[in-house]
Motif scaffolding. Structure first.
Motif, mmCIF file in Angstrom:
data_model
loop_
_atom_site.group_PDB
_atom_site.id
_atom_site.type_symbol
_atom_site.label_atom_id
_atom_site.label_comp_id
_atom_site.label_asym_id
_atom_site.label_seq_id
_atom_site.Cartn_x
_atom_site.Cartn_y
_atom_site.Cartn_z
ATOM 1 N N ARG A 1 0.947 -1.148 -0.078
ATOM 2 C CA ARG A 1 0.052 0.258 0.274
ATOM 3 C C ARG A 1 1.148 1.562 0.064
ATOM 4 N NH1 ARG A 1 -2.826 -2.838 3.966
ATOM 5 N NH2 ARG A 1 -5.209 -3.713 2.773
ATOM 6 N N HIS A 2 2.065 1.070 0.555
ATOM 7 C CA HIS A 2 2.785 2.467 0.735
ATOM 8 C C HIS A 2 3.630 2.828 -0.709
ATOM 9 C CE1 HIS A 2 5.792 4.974 1.871
ATOM 10 N NE2 HIS A 2 7.074 4.106 1.561
ATOM 11 N N ILE A 3 4.136 2.142 -1.427
ATOM 12 C CA ILE A 3 4.561 1.528 -2.502
ATOM 13 C C ILE A 3 3.845 2.273 -3.696
ATOM 14 C CG2 ILE A 3 5.753 0.583 -4.257
ATOM 15 C CD1 ILE A 3 7.112 -1.255 -1.823
ATOM 16 N N LEU A 4 2.773 1.466 -3.955
ATOM 17 C CA LEU A 4 1.641 1.681 -4.521
ATOM 18 C C LEU A 4 0.653 2.850 -4.673
ATOM 19 C CD1 LEU A 4 0.749 -2.248 -5.728
ATOM 20 C CD2 LEU A 4 2.496 -0.177 -6.418
ATOM 21 N N LEU A 5 0.257 3.351 -3.198
ATOM 22 C CA LEU A 5 -1.045 3.856 -3.354
ATOM 23 C C LEU A 5 -0.427 5.738 -2.721
ATOM 24 C CD1 LEU A 5 -3.331 1.662 -1.372
ATOM 25 C CD2 LEU A 5 -3.013 2.136 -4.388
ATOM 26 N N ASN A 6 0.876 5.426 -1.825
ATOM 27 C CA ASN A 6 1.165 6.451 -0.891
ATOM 28 C C ASN A 6 2.338 7.080 -1.405
ATOM 29 O OD1 ASN A 6 -1.362 6.595 0.445
ATOM 30 N ND2 ASN A 6 0.242 4.531 1.949
ATOM 31 N N SER A 7 3.408 6.676 -2.456
ATOM 32 C CA SER A 7 4.857 6.472 -2.794
ATOM 33 C C SER A 7 4.670 7.872 -4.189
ATOM 34 C CB SER A 7 5.790 6.171 -2.614
ATOM 35 O OG SER A 7 5.979 5.143 -3.983
ATOM 36 N N GLY A 8 4.056 7.891 -4.745
ATOM 37 C CA GLY A 8 3.657 8.041 -5.978
ATOM 38 C C GLY A 8 5.724 7.562 -7.036
ATOM 39 N N ILE A 9 5.526 6.592 -6.768
ATOM 40 C CA ILE A 9 6.806 6.008 -7.187
ATOM 41 C C ILE A 9 6.363 5.495 -8.934
ATOM 42 C CG2 ILE A 9 8.126 4.120 -7.739
ATOM 43 C CD1 ILE A 9 8.610 3.051 -4.935
ATOM 44 N N GLN A 10 6.803 6.310 -9.756
ATOM 45 C CA GLN A 10 6.297 6.483 -11.043
ATOM 46 C C GLN A 10 7.962 5.677 -12.252
ATOM 47 O OE1 GLN A 10 3.873 7.318 -11.967
ATOM 48 N NE2 GLN A 10 3.241 8.323 -10.448
ATOM 49 N N PHE A 11 8.334 4.665 -11.537
ATOM 50 C CA PHE A 11 9.990 4.461 -12.027
ATOM 51 C C PHE A 11 9.040 3.271 -13.267
ATOM 52 C CE2 PHE A 11 11.229 3.507 -8.248
ATOM 53 C CZ PHE A 11 11.311 2.118 -8.995
ATOM 54 N N HIS A 12 7.966 2.502 -13.239
ATOM 55 C CA HIS A 12 7.593 1.129 -13.547
ATOM 56 C C HIS A 12 7.858 0.982 -15.188
ATOM 57 C CE1 HIS A 12 4.385 4.494 -14.105
ATOM 58 N NE2 HIS A 12 4.154 4.093 -14.894
ATOM 59 N N TRP A 13 8.067 1.967 -16.391
ATOM 60 C CA TRP A 13 8.335 1.440 -17.371
ATOM 61 C C TRP A 13 9.481 1.650 -17.370
ATOM 62 C CZ3 TRP A 13 4.438 -0.193 -20.324
ATOM 63 C CH2 TRP A 13 3.197 0.753 -20.072
ATOM 64 N N ARG A 14 10.828 1.824 -16.693
ATOM 65 C CA ARG A 14 11.988 1.535 -17.017
ATOM 66 C C ARG A 14 12.029 0.256 -16.266
ATOM 67 N NH1 ARG A 14 14.138 7.105 -13.798
ATOM 68 N NH2 ARG A 14 12.501 7.233 -12.829
ATOM 69 N N LEU A 15 11.209 -0.615 -14.903
ATOM 70 C CA LEU A 15 11.573 -1.533 -14.652
ATOM 71 C C LEU A 15 10.968 -2.357 -15.562
ATOM 72 C CD1 LEU A 15 11.726 -2.894 -11.760
ATOM 73 C CD2 LEU A 15 9.454 -2.777 -11.170
ATOM 74 N N ALA A 16 9.667 -2.158 -16.003
ATOM 75 C CA ALA A 16 8.546 -3.149 -17.232
ATOM 76 C C ALA A 16 10.261 -3.194 -17.778
ATOM 77 C CB ALA A 16 8.345 -2.023 -18.008
ATOM 78 N N VAL A 17 10.889 -2.523 -18.766
ATOM 79 C CA VAL A 17 11.673 -3.006 -19.584
ATOM 80 C C VAL A 17 13.742 -3.475 -19.209
ATOM 81 C CG1 VAL A 17 13.987 -1.152 -20.818
ATOM 82 C CG2 VAL A 17 12.314 -0.639 -21.210
ATOM 83 N N ILE A 18 13.879 -3.601 -18.231
ATOM 84 C CA ILE A 18 14.786 -3.981 -17.689
ATOM 85 C C ILE A 18 14.201 -5.722 -17.316
ATOM 86 C CG2 ILE A 18 16.009 -4.941 -15.576
ATOM 87 C CD1 ILE A 18 16.099 -2.046 -14.887
ATOM 88 N N CYS A 19 13.304 -5.216 -16.504
ATOM 89 C CA CYS A 19 12.684 -6.784 -16.456
ATOM 90 C C CYS A 19 11.891 -7.319 -17.609
ATOM 91 C CB CYS A 19 11.230 -7.444 -16.028
ATOM 92 S SG CYS A 19 10.793 -7.077 -14.271
ATOM 93 N N LEU A 20 11.882 -6.829 -19.302
ATOM 94 C CA LEU A 20 11.563 -7.310 -19.796
ATOM 95 C C LEU A 20 13.323 -7.783 -20.692
ATOM 96 C CD1 LEU A 20 9.062 -4.803 -22.149
ATOM 97 C CD2 LEU A 20 9.217 -7.486 -22.181
ATOM 98 N N LEU A 21 14.044 -7.041 -20.408
ATOM 99 C CA LEU A 21 15.578 -7.521 -20.650
ATOM 100 C C LEU A 21 15.955 -9.038 -20.499
ATOM 101 C CD1 LEU A 21 17.571 -4.490 -21.327
ATOM 102 C CD2 LEU A 21 16.684 -5.922 -23.046
ATOM 103 N N CYS A 22 15.696 -9.272 -19.139
ATOM 104 C CA CYS A 22 15.414 -10.369 -18.474
ATOM 105 C C CYS A 22 14.938 -11.502 -19.043
ATOM 106 C CB CYS A 22 15.670 -10.146 -17.270
ATOM 107 S SG CYS A 22 16.172 -8.721 -15.752
ATOM 108 N N ASP A 23 13.537 -11.044 -19.547
ATOM 109 C CA ASP A 23 12.571 -11.843 -20.245
ATOM 110 C C ASP A 23 13.635 -12.561 -21.175
ATOM 111 O OD1 ASP A 23 10.876 -12.448 -17.853
ATOM 112 O OD2 ASP A 23 9.690 -11.293 -18.951
ATOM 113 N N GLY A 24 13.727 -11.936 -22.299
ATOM 114 C CA GLY A 24 14.899 -12.142 -23.668
ATOM 115 C C GLY A 24 15.878 -12.932 -23.265
ATOM 116 N N TYR A 25 16.360 -12.562 -22.422
ATOM 117 C CA TYR A 25 18.128 -13.084 -22.055
ATOM 118 C C TYR A 25 17.921 -14.293 -21.535
ATOM 119 C CZ TYR A 25 22.465 -14.812 -20.795
ATOM 120 O OH TYR A 25 23.335 -14.811 -20.674
#
Length: 232
Positions: free
Chosen positions: A61-85
Protein backbone atom coordinates in the motif's frame (compact mmCIF):
# COMPACT_ATOMS: atom_id res chain seq x y z
CA UNK A 1 -11.02 13.66 -2.24
CA UNK A 2 -8.64 11.75 0.00
CA UNK A 3 -5.23 11.52 -1.66
CA UNK A 4 -3.58 8.87 0.51
CA UNK A 5 -4.47 5.46 1.94
CA UNK A 6 -4.06 4.03 5.41
CA UNK A 7 -1.69 1.08 5.05
CA UNK A 8 -3.38 -0.77 7.92
CA UNK A 9 -7.09 -0.67 7.03
CA UNK A 10 -7.00 0.55 3.43
CA UNK A 11 -9.28 3.54 4.04
CA UNK A 12 -8.59 6.97 2.58
CA UNK A 13 -6.59 9.64 4.41
CA UNK A 14 -6.02 13.32 3.76
CA UNK A 15 -2.33 13.41 4.75
CA UNK A 16 0.56 11.23 5.84
CA UNK A 17 2.06 13.79 8.21
CA UNK A 18 1.64 17.39 9.22
CA UNK A 19 4.45 19.90 8.88
CA UNK A 20 4.50 22.54 11.61
CA UNK A 21 7.60 24.23 10.23
CA UNK A 22 11.13 24.31 11.52
CA UNK A 23 11.57 20.61 10.87
CA UNK A 24 8.72 19.68 13.23
CA UNK A 25 6.61 16.91 11.75
CA UNK A 26 3.73 14.93 13.22
CA UNK A 27 2.76 11.57 11.75
CA UNK A 28 -0.96 11.42 10.99
CA UNK A 29 -3.30 8.77 12.37
CA UNK A 30 -6.17 7.13 10.54
CA UNK A 31 -9.68 8.33 11.44
CA UNK A 32 -11.05 4.78 11.07
CA UNK A 33 -8.55 2.44 12.75
CA UNK A 34 -6.59 5.04 14.77
CA UNK A 35 -3.31 3.55 13.54
CA UNK A 36 -0.49 5.51 11.89
CA UNK A 37 -1.57 6.21 8.31
CA UNK A 38 1.79 5.24 6.81
CA UNK A 39 4.65 4.28 9.10
CA UNK A 40 6.92 3.67 6.12
CA UNK A 41 7.42 7.39 5.53
CA UNK A 42 9.98 7.15 8.34
CA UNK A 43 11.58 3.92 7.09
CA UNK A 44 14.67 3.47 4.97
CA UNK A 45 13.78 2.29 1.43
CA UNK A 46 15.74 -0.92 2.03
CA UNK A 47 13.44 -1.83 4.92
CA UNK A 48 10.40 -1.09 2.78
CA UNK A 49 11.76 -3.39 0.08
CA UNK A 50 12.39 -6.15 2.61
CA UNK A 51 8.79 -5.94 3.80
CA UNK A 52 7.63 -6.05 0.18
CA UNK A 53 9.71 -9.20 -0.33
CA UNK A 54 7.90 -10.65 2.70
CA UNK A 55 4.56 -9.88 1.02
CA UNK A 56 3.30 -7.48 3.66
CA UNK A 57 0.20 -5.66 2.35
CA UNK A 58 1.19 -2.54 4.30
CA UNK A 59 4.42 -2.25 2.30
CA UNK A 60 2.51 -2.69 -0.96
CA UNK A 61 0.00 0.00 0.00
CA UNK A 62 2.86 2.37 0.77
CA UNK A 63 4.63 1.69 -2.54
CA UNK A 64 1.58 1.58 -4.80
CA UNK A 65 -0.78 4.07 -3.18
CA UNK A 66 1.24 6.56 -1.13
CA UNK A 67 4.76 6.83 -2.52
CA UNK A 68 4.10 8.18 -6.01
CA UNK A 69 6.82 6.00 -7.57
CA UNK A 70 6.76 6.45 -11.36
CA UNK A 71 9.68 4.40 -12.69
CA UNK A 72 7.52 1.38 -13.52
CA UNK A 73 8.15 1.62 -17.27
CA UNK A 74 11.90 1.61 -16.78
CA UNK A 75 11.55 -1.41 -14.50
CA UNK A 76 9.41 -3.07 -17.19
CA UNK A 77 12.19 -2.65 -19.76
CA UNK A 78 14.71 -4.26 -17.41
CA UNK A 79 12.31 -7.15 -16.73
CA UNK A 80 11.80 -7.62 -20.47
CA UNK A 81 15.56 -7.77 -20.97
CA UNK A 82 15.73 -10.48 -18.29
CA UNK A 83 12.87 -12.42 -19.91
CA UNK A 84 14.41 -12.12 -23.34
CA UNK A 85 17.81 -13.23 -22.12
CA UNK A 86 16.44 -16.29 -20.33
CA UNK A 87 14.52 -17.31 -23.46
CA UNK A 88 17.61 -16.77 -25.56
CA UNK A 89 19.91 -18.70 -23.18
CA UNK A 90 17.52 -21.65 -23.14
CA UNK A 91 17.34 -21.60 -26.93
CA UNK A 92 21.10 -21.57 -27.22
CA UNK A 93 21.58 -24.38 -24.72
CA UNK A 94 19.09 -26.49 -26.63
CA UNK A 95 20.70 -25.86 -30.01
CA UNK A 96 24.39 -25.71 -29.23
CA UNK A 97 26.74 -27.86 -27.22
CA UNK A 98 29.04 -24.96 -26.37
CA UNK A 99 27.15 -22.39 -24.30
CA UNK A 100 30.05 -20.77 -22.46
CA UNK A 101 31.22 -18.24 -25.03
CA UNK A 102 31.49 -14.55 -24.24
CA UNK A 103 28.15 -12.86 -23.45
CA UNK A 104 29.05 -9.72 -25.39
CA UNK A 105 29.20 -11.73 -28.60
CA UNK A 106 25.80 -13.27 -27.93
CA UNK A 107 24.23 -9.89 -27.32
CA UNK A 108 24.87 -9.04 -30.98
CA UNK A 109 22.90 -12.00 -32.31
CA UNK A 110 19.49 -11.38 -33.78
CA UNK A 111 17.92 -14.21 -31.79
CA UNK A 112 18.16 -12.17 -28.62
CA UNK A 113 16.33 -9.19 -30.12
CA UNK A 114 13.61 -11.40 -31.57
CA UNK A 115 13.05 -13.06 -28.21
CA UNK A 116 13.06 -9.66 -26.51
CA UNK A 117 10.29 -8.64 -28.90
CA UNK A 118 8.40 -11.84 -28.06
CA UNK A 119 8.71 -11.08 -24.34
CA UNK A 120 7.31 -7.59 -25.04
CA UNK A 121 4.28 -9.00 -26.87
CA UNK A 122 3.70 -11.51 -24.05
CA UNK A 123 3.74 -8.73 -21.44
CA UNK A 124 1.35 -6.67 -23.57
CA UNK A 125 -0.99 -9.68 -23.75
CA UNK A 126 -0.80 -10.07 -19.97
CA UNK A 127 -1.57 -6.42 -19.28
CA UNK A 128 -4.18 -6.17 -22.04
CA UNK A 129 -6.09 -9.22 -20.83
CA UNK A 130 -6.11 -7.83 -17.29
CA UNK A 131 -7.51 -4.48 -18.47
CA UNK A 132 -10.11 -6.26 -20.62
CA UNK A 133 -11.26 -8.47 -17.75
CA UNK A 134 -11.56 -5.48 -15.43
CA UNK A 135 -13.56 -3.61 -18.04
CA UNK A 136 -15.93 -6.54 -18.52
CA UNK A 137 -16.31 -7.10 -14.78
CA UNK A 138 -17.45 -3.59 -13.89
CA UNK A 139 -20.43 -3.93 -11.58
CA UNK A 140 -19.62 -7.56 -10.79
CA UNK A 141 -16.60 -7.12 -8.54
CA UNK A 142 -17.36 -6.30 -4.89
CA UNK A 143 -15.21 -3.15 -5.08
CA UNK A 144 -14.99 -0.33 -7.65
CA UNK A 145 -12.53 -0.88 -10.49
CA UNK A 146 -9.55 1.49 -10.12
CA UNK A 147 -8.03 3.46 -12.97
CA UNK A 148 -6.42 1.23 -15.56
CA UNK A 149 -3.17 3.20 -15.33
CA UNK A 150 -2.99 2.35 -11.61
CA UNK A 151 -3.52 -1.34 -12.37
CA UNK A 152 -0.81 -1.38 -15.03
CA UNK A 153 1.57 0.46 -12.71
CA UNK A 154 0.86 -2.01 -9.89
CA UNK A 155 1.46 -5.04 -12.12
CA UNK A 156 4.70 -3.65 -13.53
CA UNK A 157 6.12 -2.64 -10.16
CA UNK A 158 5.14 -5.96 -8.59
CA UNK A 159 7.00 -7.80 -11.36
CA UNK A 160 10.31 -6.88 -9.74
CA UNK A 161 10.76 -10.56 -8.91
CA UNK A 162 11.77 -11.13 -12.52
CA UNK A 163 15.07 -9.51 -11.60
CA UNK A 164 15.84 -12.67 -9.63
CA UNK A 165 16.94 -14.26 -12.90
CA UNK A 166 20.05 -12.07 -12.76
CA UNK A 167 21.69 -14.30 -10.09
CA UNK A 168 20.79 -17.28 -12.30
CA UNK A 169 22.71 -15.68 -15.15
CA UNK A 170 25.69 -14.95 -12.90
CA UNK A 171 25.74 -18.49 -11.51
CA UNK A 172 25.13 -20.08 -14.91
CA UNK A 173 21.79 -21.60 -13.82
CA UNK A 174 19.63 -20.27 -16.66
CA UNK A 175 18.39 -23.81 -17.35
CA UNK A 176 17.44 -24.60 -13.76
CA UNK A 177 13.75 -25.51 -13.98
CA UNK A 178 13.30 -25.39 -10.20
CA UNK A 179 14.86 -21.92 -9.82
CA UNK A 180 12.92 -20.40 -12.73
CA UNK A 181 9.67 -22.01 -11.54
CA UNK A 182 10.13 -20.57 -8.05
CA UNK A 183 10.85 -17.17 -9.59
CA UNK A 184 7.61 -17.32 -11.61
CA UNK A 185 5.68 -18.37 -8.51
CA UNK A 186 7.13 -15.42 -6.59
CA UNK A 187 6.13 -13.01 -9.36
CA UNK A 188 2.63 -14.52 -9.39
CA UNK A 189 2.15 -13.97 -5.67
CA UNK A 190 3.54 -10.42 -5.94
CA UNK A 191 1.17 -9.58 -8.83
CA UNK A 192 -1.77 -11.02 -6.91
CA UNK A 193 -1.01 -9.02 -3.79
CA UNK A 194 -0.50 -5.85 -5.84
CA UNK A 195 -3.92 -6.29 -7.48
CA UNK A 196 -5.52 -7.01 -4.12
CA UNK A 197 -4.10 -3.78 -2.69
CA UNK A 198 -4.83 -1.63 -5.75
CA UNK A 199 -8.38 -2.92 -6.25
CA UNK A 200 -9.11 -3.26 -2.52
CA UNK A 201 -10.55 -6.70 -3.14
CA UNK A 202 -10.19 -10.23 -1.78
CA UNK A 203 -7.01 -12.22 -2.30
CA UNK A 204 -8.79 -15.09 -4.09
CA UNK A 205 -10.28 -12.72 -6.68
CA UNK A 206 -6.87 -11.16 -7.32
CA UNK A 207 -5.25 -14.61 -7.67
CA UNK A 208 -7.89 -15.78 -10.14
CA UNK A 209 -7.50 -12.62 -12.21
CA UNK A 210 -3.72 -12.96 -12.40
CA UNK A 211 -4.00 -16.69 -13.17
CA UNK A 212 -6.32 -16.07 -16.13
CA UNK A 213 -4.01 -13.33 -17.44
CA UNK A 214 -1.05 -15.70 -17.19
CA UNK A 215 -2.99 -18.31 -19.17
CA UNK A 216 -3.61 -15.71 -21.89
CA UNK A 217 0.08 -14.83 -21.82
CA UNK A 218 1.04 -18.50 -22.10
CA UNK A 219 -1.35 -19.03 -25.01
CA UNK A 220 0.09 -15.97 -26.74
CA UNK A 221 3.59 -17.35 -26.23
CA UNK A 222 2.65 -20.72 -27.74
CA UNK A 223 1.03 -19.03 -30.71
CA UNK A 224 4.02 -16.79 -31.39
CA UNK A 225 6.49 -19.66 -31.12
CA UNK A 226 4.42 -21.78 -33.50
CA UNK A 227 4.42 -18.93 -36.02
CA UNK A 228 8.17 -18.45 -35.73
CA UNK A 229 8.91 -22.16 -35.99
CA UNK A 230 6.50 -22.70 -38.88
CA UNK A 231 8.18 -23.35 -42.25
CA UNK A 232 7.97 -20.56 -44.81
Amino acid sequence: MKRYTCIECGRGAHELYRDFGGGNLKISHCDHCDEVVDKYVEFDPVLVLLDALLHKPQAYRHILLNSGIQFHWRLAVICLLCDGYIKWAQLKSAGEADTKRHLGFYALEWDFYILFLLATVEMAAFLGSCILMLQLSRGILPSPVPRFSSVVRALLLSSFGKLLVIPAVIWGETNSTVYLSLTRLFVFTCNSLALRVTMDTRQDIACCLVAVCLLVQYGTSLGLHSLIDAPT
